[in-house]
Motif scaffolding. Structure first.
Motif, PDB file in Angstrom:
ATOM      1  N   HIS A   1      19.939  33.883  16.261  1.00  0.00           N
ATOM      2  CA  HIS A   1      18.654  33.682  15.565  1.00  0.00           C
ATOM      3  C   HIS A   1      18.858  33.449  14.074  1.00  0.00           C
ATOM      4  O   HIS A   1      18.121  33.989  13.240  1.00  0.00           O
ATOM      5  CB  HIS A   1      17.726  34.878  15.801  1.00  0.00           C
TER       6      HIS A   1
ATOM      7  N   HIS B   1      11.800  40.630   8.599  1.00  0.00           N
ATOM      8  CA  HIS B   1      12.053  40.514  10.036  1.00  0.00           C
ATOM      9  C   HIS B   1      11.455  41.718  10.742  1.00  0.00           C
ATOM     10  O   HIS B   1      11.528  42.844  10.222  1.00  0.00           O
ATOM     11  CB  HIS B   1      13.561  40.440  10.299  1.00  0.00           C
TER      12      HIS B   1
ATOM     13  N   TYR C   1      12.052  44.064  13.597  1.00  0.00           N
ATOM     14  CA  TYR C   1      13.148  44.458  14.487  1.00  0.00           C
ATOM     15  C   TYR C   1      12.596  45.036  15.788  1.00  0.00           C
ATOM     16  O   TYR C   1      11.597  45.741  15.788  1.00  0.00           O
ATOM     17  CB  TYR C   1      14.051  45.463  13.779  1.00  0.00           C
ATOM     18  N   SER C   2      13.296  44.735  16.882  1.00  0.00           N
ATOM     19  CA  SER C   2      12.829  45.145  18.203  1.00  0.00           C
ATOM     20  C   SER C   2      13.995  45.472  19.116  1.00  0.00           C
ATOM     21  O   SER C   2      15.022  44.784  19.098  1.00  0.00           O
ATOM     22  CB  SER C   2      11.992  44.018  18.828  1.00  0.00           C
TER      23      SER C   2
ATOM     24  N   LEU D   1      13.907  45.013  22.237  1.00  0.00           N
ATOM     25  CA  LEU D   1      13.995  43.901  23.193  1.00  0.00           C
ATOM     26  C   LEU D   1      14.855  42.781  22.620  1.00  0.00           C
ATOM     27  O   LEU D   1      15.656  42.177  23.337  1.00  0.00           O
ATOM     28  CB  LEU D   1      12.602  43.381  23.535  1.00  0.00           C
ATOM     29  N   GLU D   2      14.702  42.512  21.323  1.00  0.00           N
ATOM     30  CA  GLU D   2      15.539  41.495  20.688  1.00  0.00           C
ATOM     31  C   GLU D   2      16.998  41.935  20.669  1.00  0.00           C
ATOM     32  O   GLU D   2      17.905  41.104  20.842  1.00  0.00           O
ATOM     33  CB  GLU D   2      15.056  41.213  19.272  1.00  0.00           C
ATOM     34  N   GLN D   3      17.242  43.230  20.485  1.00  0.00           N
ATOM     35  CA  GLN D   3      18.628  43.706  20.507  1.00  0.00           C
ATOM     36  C   GLN D   3      19.240  43.527  21.894  1.00  0.00           C
ATOM     37  O   GLN D   3      20.438  43.220  22.015  1.00  0.00           O
ATOM     38  CB  GLN D   3      18.695  45.175  20.078  1.00  0.00           C
TER      39      GLN D   3
ATOM     40  N   ASP E   1      18.344  41.076  23.880  1.00  0.00           N
ATOM     41  CA  ASP E   1      18.616  39.629  23.872  1.00  0.00           C
ATOM     42  C   ASP E   1      19.938  39.342  23.167  1.00  0.00           C
ATOM     43  O   ASP E   1      20.716  38.473  23.603  1.00  0.00           O
ATOM     44  CB  ASP E   1      17.500  38.883  23.141  1.00  0.00           C
ATOM     45  N   LEU E   2      20.180  40.038  22.067  1.00  0.00           N
ATOM     46  CA  LEU E   2      21.417  39.856  21.307  1.00  0.00           C
ATOM     47  C   LEU E   2      22.635  40.188  22.168  1.00  0.00           C
ATOM     48  O   LEU E   2      23.626  39.448  22.173  1.00  0.00           O
ATOM     49  CB  LEU E   2      21.389  40.739  20.058  1.00  0.00           C
TER      50      LEU E   2
END
Length: 300
Positions: free
Chosen positions: A21, A79, A81-82, A84-86, A88-89
């Motif tokens: 991202h 940003h 932070y989430s 769920l995004e972590q 995804d990472l």
């Protein structure tokens, strides 16, 4: 025999970088064999695993990254932070490395929540997990007991507290959560602080702390995933941790069928730092037990 540490200055030289991202993410890979993903906690970074890194890399292909907002990875200010995004990472890192085999996970603290999300995705057929082991973390929002520093970061003045967060504040917090006889040395505290302050980390701590209310949002989905019987689970927990110690394990035993739990007496919130030999022993026993048992595949 104690496990050899990897000094932070050496650890940093072994890292690599990929883009997620639009942000640079530092990651580490070592060893061969079945993939084992290590997921660190808040507010530290993947160096948390340095005592276990070499012993695990002798047996598995070990993978870890500093998540977005942590350690030596990017820490964008504007940003949201989430967890769920972590997650995804973590999946993006696995794709970057070409990992396609069923994945083993060993997680701690904040990383437990990321692992719970990956476990939920396993049952949604978005990833395939082979096993998951949790170290001390807030698996259940109802048992999580945040520190004063965490409460302050969650408050309307959290941005101000975060910017004023210092090495002394980190030391004070760690004194509360480590076991009475296993607290980090001044040198170790220097290294923990270097990772927190890297890329002006304190200025986003009030954003990272959003994981605490986010856990409540996803609680039922994550607990439901843990209550399934397809992916082998174990909890290895420092008993005297005031945040998620014996009281969290008691709740785990109430809610999870056939609970597999290990309590480490006298150990606090960071068992991989405080008692790495014990953690390694109990982790390897877990893996040995499940190797001999046929595993039901998610995709049949």
């Amino acid at each position: 025999m104690p496990l050899a540490e990897i000094p932070l200055c050496v650890w940093r030289t072994r890292g690599q970088t990929f883009q997620f991202h639009g942000q640079s993410i530092r990651y580490w890979v070592a060893g061969q064999g079945e993939p084992l993903l290590l997921i660190h906690g808040f507010p530290t970074a993947s160096w948390d695993w340095h005592y276990l890194w070499q012993p695990l890399a002798q047996r598995y292909r070990v993978i870890a990254c500093d998540m977005l907002g942590f350690g030596d990875s990017g820490k964008p200010l504007n940003h949201e932070y989430s967890l769920l995004e972590q997650a995804d990472l973590q999946q993006a890192l696995l794709a970057h490395l070409g990992v396609e085999q069923p994945l083993h996970v060993l997680a701690h603290d904040y990383g437990d929540s990321v692992a719970q999300e990956l476990l939920a995705r396993h049952y949604e057929r978005r990833i395939e997990l082979a096993s998951c082991v949790f170290l001390n973390g807030g698996l259940f929002p109802e048992t999580h007991r945040p520190l004063l520093a965490q409460k302050l970061l969650l408050s309307p003045l959290g941005w101000m507290f975060g910017r004023a967060f210092s090495r002394d504040a980190l030391v004070k917090s760690f004194r509360q959560i480590f076991g009475p006889n296993t607290r980090p040395s001044e040198s170790e505290m220097d290294d923990f602080w270097r990772l927190v302050e890297s890329h002006h980390g304190p200025r986003i701590m009030h954003k990272l702390i959003s994981y605490i209310p986010e856990r409540r949002v996803h609680r039922d989905r994550w607990v439901s995933a843990m209550q399934q019987d397809e992916v082998p689970l174990r909890v290895i927990d420092g008993e005297v941790d005031p945040i998620s110690g014996a009281h969290m394990v008691a709740r785990y035993r109430q809610l999870i069928p056939n609970p597999d739990t290990v309590l480490l007496p006298g150990i606090g919130h960071y068992p991989q730092i405080e008692a790495p030999v014990e953690v390694l022993k109990h982790y390897l026993k877990f893996r040995e037990h499940w190797v001999s048992r046929p595993r039901q595949l998610a995709y049949s």
